[in-house]
Write an enzyme that holds these catalytic residues in place. Structure first.
Site, PDB file in Angstrom:
ATOM      1  N   SER A  82     -10.616  -0.223   2.964  1.00 29.11           N
ATOM      2  CA  SER A  82      -9.911  -0.462   4.232  1.00 29.11           C
ATOM      3  C   SER A  82      -9.444   0.866   4.799  1.00 29.11           C
ATOM      4  CB  SER A  82      -8.673  -1.333   4.018  1.00 29.11           C
ATOM      5  OG  SER A  82      -9.036  -2.619   3.609  1.00 29.11           O
ATOM      6  N   ARG A  88       0.828  -1.222   0.000  1.00 30.02           N
ATOM      7  CA  ARG A  88       0.000   0.000   0.000  1.00 30.02           C
ATOM      8  C   ARG A  88       0.859   1.268   0.000  1.00 30.02           C
ATOM      9  NH1 ARG A  88      -3.150  -3.610  -0.646  1.00 30.02           N
ATOM     10  NH2 ARG A  88      -5.274  -3.760   0.154  1.00 30.02           N
ATOM     11  N   GLU A 138      -4.908   3.952   6.031  1.00 30.12           N
ATOM     12  CA  GLU A 138      -4.554   3.630   4.655  1.00 30.12           C
ATOM     13  C   GLU A 138      -4.868   4.765   3.689  1.00 30.12           C
ATOM     14  OE1 GLU A 138      -6.544   1.669   1.598  1.00 30.12           O
ATOM     15  OE2 GLU A 138      -5.562  -0.229   2.022  1.00 30.12           O
TER      16      GLU A 138
HETATM   17  N1  EPU Z   1     -11.295 -10.328  10.344  1.00 25.05           N
HETATM   18  C1  EPU Z   1     -12.063 -10.367  11.484  1.00 25.05           C
HETATM   19  N2  EPU Z   1     -13.043  -9.425  11.624  1.00 25.05           N
HETATM   20  C2  EPU Z   1     -13.301  -8.485  10.693  1.00 25.05           C
HETATM   21  C3  EPU Z   1     -12.509  -8.438   9.538  1.00 25.05           C
HETATM   22  C4  EPU Z   1     -11.498  -9.380   9.377  1.00 25.05           C
HETATM   23  O1  EPU Z   1     -11.869 -11.225  12.353  1.00 25.05           O
HETATM   24  O2  EPU Z   1     -14.202  -7.670  10.905  1.00 25.05           O
HETATM   25  C5  EPU Z   1     -10.242 -11.361  10.134  1.00 25.05           C
HETATM   26  C6  EPU Z   1     -10.658 -12.327   9.034  1.00 25.05           C
HETATM   27  O3  EPU Z   1     -11.421 -13.388   9.521  1.00 25.05           O
HETATM   28  C7  EPU Z   1      -9.314 -12.798   8.526  1.00 25.05           C
HETATM   29  C8  EPU Z   1      -8.430 -11.565   8.689  1.00 25.05           C
HETATM   30  O4  EPU Z   1      -9.057 -10.742   9.662  1.00 25.05           O
HETATM   31  O5  EPU Z   1      -8.800 -13.819   9.335  1.00 25.05           O
HETATM   32  C9  EPU Z   1      -8.194 -10.816   7.386  1.00 25.05           C
HETATM   33  O6  EPU Z   1      -9.428 -10.378   6.854  1.00 25.05           O
HETATM   34  P1  EPU Z   1      -9.720 -10.300   5.254  1.00 25.05           P
HETATM   35  O7  EPU Z   1      -9.301 -11.556   4.604  1.00 25.05           O
HETATM   36  O8  EPU Z   1     -11.121  -9.853   5.091  1.00 25.05           O
HETATM   37  O9  EPU Z   1      -8.725  -9.219   4.693  1.00 25.05           O
HETATM   38  P2  EPU Z   1      -8.133  -7.869   5.328  1.00 25.05           P
HETATM   39  O10 EPU Z   1      -6.738  -8.132   5.760  1.00 25.05           O
HETATM   40  O11 EPU Z   1      -9.080  -7.318   6.315  1.00 25.05           O
HETATM   41  C10 EPU Z   1      -7.036  -7.024   3.107  1.00 25.05           C
HETATM   42  C11 EPU Z   1      -6.975  -5.750   2.314  1.00 25.05           C
HETATM   43  C12 EPU Z   1      -8.240  -5.570   1.483  1.00 25.05           C
HETATM   44  C13 EPU Z   1      -8.351  -6.761   0.550  1.00 25.05           C
HETATM   45  C14 EPU Z   1      -8.395  -8.045   1.395  1.00 25.05           C
HETATM   46  C15 EPU Z   1      -8.377  -9.286   0.550  1.00 25.05           C
HETATM   47  C16 EPU Z   1      -5.586  -4.176   3.555  1.00 25.05           C
HETATM   48  C17 EPU Z   1      -5.549  -2.944   4.400  1.00 25.05           C
HETATM   49  N3  EPU Z   1      -6.808  -4.608   3.197  1.00 25.05           N
HETATM   50  O12 EPU Z   1      -8.109  -6.906   4.036  1.00 25.05           O
HETATM   51  O13 EPU Z   1      -8.080  -4.384   0.703  1.00 25.05           O
HETATM   52  O14 EPU Z   1      -9.524  -6.671  -0.241  1.00 25.05           O
HETATM   53  O15 EPU Z   1      -7.216  -8.114   2.240  1.00 25.05           O
HETATM   54  O16 EPU Z   1      -7.123  -9.454  -0.022  1.00 25.05           O
HETATM   55  O17 EPU Z   1      -4.537  -4.718   3.204  1.00 25.05           O
HETATM   56  C18 EPU Z   1      -8.490  -2.028   0.644  1.00 25.05           C
HETATM   57  O18 EPU Z   1      -7.267  -1.883   0.653  1.00 25.05           O
HETATM   58  O19 EPU Z   1      -9.268  -1.050   0.601  1.00 25.05           O
HETATM   59  C19 EPU Z   1      -9.040  -3.381   0.737  1.00 25.05           C
HETATM   60  C20 EPU Z   1     -10.349  -3.608   0.831  1.00 25.05           C
END
Ligand code: EPU
Length: 346
Positions: free
Chosen positions: A246, A173, A342
């Site tokens: 995010s 990012r 972010e």
């Molecule tokens: N989780 C929770 N509770 C929540 C959200 C997430 O427990 O409310 C846990 C999930 O169960 C999982 C972990 O956190 O174990 C990661 O969650 P998720 O796979 O949804 O991905 P993320 O890390 O929250 C990142 C990116 C997203 C991207 C997704 C999928 C960043 C800041 N965000 O989210 O990007 O779509 O991975 O690859 O890196 C964005 O940048 O705007 C964005 C949406």
């Protein structure tokens, strides 16, 4: 043909131009249809004196107040195959798009042409020109892995410059452009789409979605369709609820810090990085801190993905800063981990 003169608007309303729908005005706003329109402007008297903000789709932007300067809204369109290369790696399609093209429409267009590689990045809001600024990423692919080069105008001098992959200094990012706000205006971006293509389906959500569709050997369109379905389930549509995706980056900690956290919180999701550091899930930390689905004033922590803040209606930039500070303080008190926003704050 685009007009030779860019469209200039005084006292411009920025609320419709940022996906969080935050109220703000700018002294003036220029809608740029071509890179050439810039050159005359940069030579005009008074150019260097006012603050400048380059705006794409406004989907990664938090406006904390009115902007006392000139907003450059990039509306450069066009998409084309530049060249088809051959080589030991099997070759690639080098594809170019104008910075003002809608990102998702561009992704689907490449797939329709039979050029795979961007499918995991389907449905990310924003424009092609904004994609390199924060090196967008999702479901196991970062834009930098498909990047070839870009053209940008130095707004200080009017000089046009080509940036290679190395020049952009991409990271999670992050890019060189994020550290020089207002300096560069990206006009065109080129992508390197591999002819020898392998689907990236190791993310649990993607694998599960494909399995539920009974697709064992997915093509690029199948992966795109799966990603679209996942995003529609988890993430709010900015056309319906104001948001900037995010809101925090996933924090990265070193191995010693992780060892302590793991001992205290065995269920904490974590992702080992190539350099030995550990990436944590900010959404999980915020969720565990009790914020998921909670509001503070007119801004809420989204009920289906705690990493996203949403505008419940009538929120200001100050309201966003208020809840963001409260969430950061709670996560730091509970886990000792500092969250970094972010989006770009202006
Ligand atoms: N989780 C929770 N509770 C929540 C959200 C997430 O427990 O409310 C846990 C999930 O169960 C999982 C972990 O956190 O174990 C990661 O969650 P998720 O796979 O949804 O991905 P993320 O890390 O929250 C990142 C990116 C997203 C991207 C997704 C999928 C960043 C800041 N965000 O989210 O990007 O779509 O991975 O690859 O890196 C964005 O940048 O705007 C964005 C949406």
């Amino acid at each position: 043909m685009p007009a030779t003169q860019p469209v200039l608007i005084h006292d411009a309303d920025l609320a419709p131009l940022n996906t969080f729908r935050l109220p703000a005005r700018a002294d003036s706003l220029l809608r740029l249809a071509t890179a050439e329109q810039l050159h005359a402007l940069i030579r005009a008297p008074g150019w260097g004196q006012q603050p400048r903000l380059v705006l794409g789709g406004g989907s990664n932007l938090i406006l904390t107040g009115d902007f006392p300067g000139l907003v450059l809204k990039v509306e450069i369109v066009g998409r084309r195959l530049v060249v088809e290369t051959e080589g030991d790696d099997g070759g690639a399609w080098i594809v170019e798009a104008g910075a003002g093209e809608n990102w998702h429409d561009f992704v689907r267009w490449t797939l329709a042409q039979g050029w795979p590689g961007l499918e995991n990045l389907s449905l990310i809001p924003g424009t092609v020109g904004a994609a390199p600024i924060q090196n967008i990423g999702a479901y196991g692919v970062e834009m930098m892995e498909r990047f070839d080069s870009l053209d940008a105008v130095d707004l200080a001098t009017g000089e046009m410059r080509e940036f290679s992959l190395a020049d952009c200094a991409f990271a999670y990012r992050d890019s060189v452009f994020k550290h020089q706000p207002g300096r560069w205006l990206v006009t065109h971006v080129r992508f390197r789409l591999p002819r020898r293509w392998q689907p990236v389906t190791h993310y649990a959500d993607v694998a599960a979605e494909l399995a539920s569709r009974r697709i064992a050997e997915p093509g690029a369109l199948d992966v795109s369709d799966a990603v679209i379905a996942i995003r529609r389930r988890k993430l709010p549509d900015p056309a319906e609820i104001g948001n900037a995706g995010s809101f925090f980056k996933n924090p990265v900690v070193d191995a010693a810090v992780w060892a302590q956290l793991a001992a205290q919180h065995p269920a904490m999701p974590h992702y080992a990085q190539p350099d030995g550091s550990i990436k944590l899930a900010a959404g999980w930390l915020i969720d565990q801190a009790g914020w998921k689905g909670r509001d503070l004033g007119p801004v809420g922590c989204y009920e289906r993905q705690a990493l996203v803040l949403v505008n419940r209606g009538g929120a200001s930039g100050a309201d966003v800063e208020h809840i963001a500070a409260a969430i950061r303080a709670d996560v730091e008190a509970r886990f000792g981990v500092r969250l970094e926003p972010e989006p770009v704050f202006v």
